[in-house]
Enzyme design. Sequence first.
Site, PDB file in Angstrom:
ATOM      1  N   ASN A  10       0.870  -1.185   0.000  1.00 25.68           N
ATOM      2  CA  ASN A  10       0.000   0.000   0.000  1.00 25.68           C
ATOM      3  C   ASN A  10       0.904   1.232   0.000  1.00 25.68           C
ATOM      4  O   ASN A  10       1.492   1.570   1.027  1.00 25.68           O
ATOM      5  CB  ASN A  10      -0.888  -0.023   1.256  1.00 25.68           C
ATOM      6  CG  ASN A  10      -1.719   1.243   1.408  1.00 25.68           C
ATOM      7  OD1 ASN A  10      -1.796   2.054   0.482  1.00 25.68           O
ATOM      8  ND2 ASN A  10      -2.317   1.413   2.576  1.00 25.68           N
ATOM      9  N   TRP A  11       1.000   1.859  -1.161  1.00 28.90           N
ATOM     10  CA  TRP A  11       1.935   2.992  -1.275  1.00 28.90           C
ATOM     11  C   TRP A  11       1.432   4.248  -0.576  1.00 28.90           C
ATOM     12  O   TRP A  11       2.179   5.201  -0.405  1.00 28.90           O
ATOM     13  CB  TRP A  11       2.169   3.320  -2.754  1.00 28.90           C
ATOM     14  CG  TRP A  11       2.904   2.281  -3.544  1.00 28.90           C
ATOM     15  CD1 TRP A  11       3.257   1.002  -3.147  1.00 28.90           C
ATOM     16  CD2 TRP A  11       3.382   2.416  -4.889  1.00 28.90           C
ATOM     17  NE1 TRP A  11       3.908   0.354  -4.165  1.00 28.90           N
ATOM     18  CE2 TRP A  11       4.003   1.200  -5.238  1.00 28.90           C
ATOM     19  CE3 TRP A  11       3.343   3.450  -5.822  1.00 28.90           C
ATOM     20  CZ2 TRP A  11       4.588   0.990  -6.499  1.00 28.90           C
ATOM     21  CZ3 TRP A  11       3.915   3.250  -7.072  1.00 28.90           C
ATOM     22  CH2 TRP A  11       4.535   2.027  -7.399  1.00 28.90           C
ATOM     23  N   LYS A  12       0.166   4.265  -0.241  1.00 30.89           N
ATOM     24  CA  LYS A  12      -0.446   5.471   0.361  1.00 30.89           C
ATOM     25  C   LYS A  12      -0.160   6.697  -0.523  1.00 30.89           C
ATOM     26  O   LYS A  12      -0.058   6.564  -1.737  1.00 30.89           O
ATOM     27  CB  LYS A  12       0.043   5.675   1.793  1.00 30.89           C
ATOM     28  CG  LYS A  12      -0.092   4.419   2.633  1.00 30.89           C
ATOM     29  CD  LYS A  12       0.052   4.687   4.087  1.00 30.89           C
ATOM     30  CE  LYS A  12       0.091   3.364   4.837  1.00 30.89           C
ATOM     31  NZ  LYS A  12      -0.018   3.517   6.270  1.00 30.89           N
ATOM     32  N   HIS A 100      -9.597   1.129   5.156  1.00 29.57           N
ATOM     33  CA  HIS A 100      -8.319   1.381   5.835  1.00 29.57           C
ATOM     34  C   HIS A 100      -8.564   2.359   6.983  1.00 29.57           C
ATOM     35  O   HIS A 100      -9.347   3.302   6.849  1.00 29.57           O
ATOM     36  CB  HIS A 100      -7.303   1.948   4.837  1.00 29.57           C
ATOM     37  CG  HIS A 100      -5.906   1.921   5.367  1.00 29.57           C
ATOM     38  ND1 HIS A 100      -5.456   2.815   6.307  1.00 29.57           N
ATOM     39  CD2 HIS A 100      -4.875   1.082   5.109  1.00 29.57           C
ATOM     40  CE1 HIS A 100      -4.196   2.524   6.595  1.00 29.57           C
ATOM     41  NE2 HIS A 100      -3.819   1.488   5.883  1.00 29.57           N
ATOM     42  N   GLU A 102      -6.909   4.735   8.050  1.00 25.82           N
ATOM     43  CA  GLU A 102      -6.650   6.147   7.718  1.00 25.82           C
ATOM     44  C   GLU A 102      -7.873   6.772   7.056  1.00 25.82           C
ATOM     45  O   GLU A 102      -8.186   7.941   7.293  1.00 25.82           O
ATOM     46  CB  GLU A 102      -5.400   6.250   6.826  1.00 25.82           C
ATOM     47  CG  GLU A 102      -4.136   5.978   7.641  1.00 25.82           C
ATOM     48  CD  GLU A 102      -2.953   5.478   6.823  1.00 25.82           C
ATOM     49  OE1 GLU A 102      -2.968   5.560   5.583  1.00 25.82           O
ATOM     50  OE2 GLU A 102      -1.994   4.972   7.455  1.00 25.82           O
ATOM     51  N   GLU A 172      -5.488  -5.020  10.592  1.00 28.47           N
ATOM     52  CA  GLU A 172      -4.447  -4.017  10.795  1.00 28.47           C
ATOM     53  C   GLU A 172      -4.696  -3.268  12.106  1.00 28.47           C
ATOM     54  O   GLU A 172      -5.448  -2.273  12.113  1.00 28.47           O
ATOM     55  CB  GLU A 172      -4.458  -3.015   9.646  1.00 28.47           C
ATOM     56  CG  GLU A 172      -4.184  -3.616   8.295  1.00 28.47           C
ATOM     57  CD  GLU A 172      -3.579  -2.602   7.336  1.00 28.47           C
ATOM     58  OE1 GLU A 172      -2.525  -2.890   6.797  1.00 28.47           O
ATOM     59  OE2 GLU A 172      -4.163  -1.509   7.175  1.00 28.47           O
ATOM     60  N   GLY A 178       2.447   1.999  10.822  1.00 25.39           N
ATOM     61  CA  GLY A 178       3.412   3.091  10.681  1.00 25.39           C
ATOM     62  C   GLY A 178       4.170   3.420  11.957  1.00 25.39           C
ATOM     63  O   GLY A 178       4.849   4.452  12.021  1.00 25.39           O
ATOM     64  N   SER A 218       3.311  -2.376  10.359  1.00 22.85           N
ATOM     65  CA  SER A 218       4.760  -2.412  10.546  1.00 22.85           C
ATOM     66  C   SER A 218       5.388  -3.756  10.182  1.00 22.85           C
ATOM     67  O   SER A 218       6.337  -4.200  10.835  1.00 22.85           O
ATOM     68  CB  SER A 218       5.129  -2.005  11.979  1.00 22.85           C
ATOM     69  OG  SER A 218       4.753  -0.653  12.206  1.00 22.85           O
ATOM     70  N   GLY A 239       2.728  -1.090   4.273  1.00 21.39           N
ATOM     71  CA  GLY A 239       2.881   0.307   3.892  1.00 21.39           C
ATOM     72  C   GLY A 239       4.342   0.644   3.696  1.00 21.39           C
ATOM     73  O   GLY A 239       4.923   0.428   2.628  1.00 21.39           O
ATOM     74  N   GLY A 240       4.979   1.156   4.746  1.00 26.78           N
ATOM     75  CA  GLY A 240       6.349   1.675   4.672  1.00 26.78           C
ATOM     76  C   GLY A 240       7.338   0.764   3.964  1.00 26.78           C
ATOM     77  O   GLY A 240       8.096   1.217   3.090  1.00 26.78           O
TER      78      GLY A 240
END
Length: 256
Positions: A10-12, A100, A102, A172, A178, A218, A239-240
């Site tokens: 997930n590149w966000k 998600h 976010e 999640e 993150g 993470s 993500g990261g």
Amino acid sequence: MARRPIIAGNWKMNNNKAATKELVDGIMYGVSQLDASKMPEVIIAPSFTSLWQAHDLIRNESKIALAAQNVNPNPSGAYTGEVSLEMLEDFKVQFVIIGHSERRQMFNESDEFINQKAKAILAKGLIPIICCGETLEQREAGVTDEHLASQITKALDGISASDVEKSVIAYEPIWAIGTGKSCDSIEANRTIGEIRKVVAKLYSQDTADKIRILYGGSVKPSTIVEQMAQPEIDGGLIGGASLKADSFIELIKGAM
Ligand code: PEP
């Protein structure tokens, strides 16, 4: 039947045109070195502005599938700033991330809206990746399992068993996203097992055995092998660590 693992990036809100090319090229080179028969299903979710480019770059690479990070469930019309499923189909998008945390937290997306999205996605023959997760306060208050049961029950409302079997859930925990602090693998496995029990109760054990449930929060190359060793964890939503080709490839290898 064994569930095929998934590694989804997930590149966000990251990666302009140049960064998209560099990352996709790096991932393509990395996967070209891997044995397709052992690979997990690999999914990348760029932002809308990078979808066309990513689609163009991977068009001859069957080992990588495309996801969108969001969609509006309405077919078309006066929804300024939104993107429809028909538009995503042009880019051969196969998956859409919905629910998600976010989006739930920053854009006030409700369980009902997420359910509308899931139904619209499935009606078009695409696959929703339905995210769920608890806050730290909910975990500390001991209400994680009931919170997740509520999110999943509402997200799947009115969806047939055959559509649920195709769908993907991503557990999640919000406190792990993150933060660099991954959920303990044994606890992630237990929680995902509880989510599977919810699906079994709503549908059947057979459906629960078929749906793929990922862990996200993470996930790193240093954690993936232990996470993938858990029987309930069918892969990762990352993500990261999906933003650099070498670490994303390490994650794929960790799921092989
Ligand atoms: C995510 O946002 O889906 C996620 C899991 O992010 P990270 O891997 O950076 O925690």
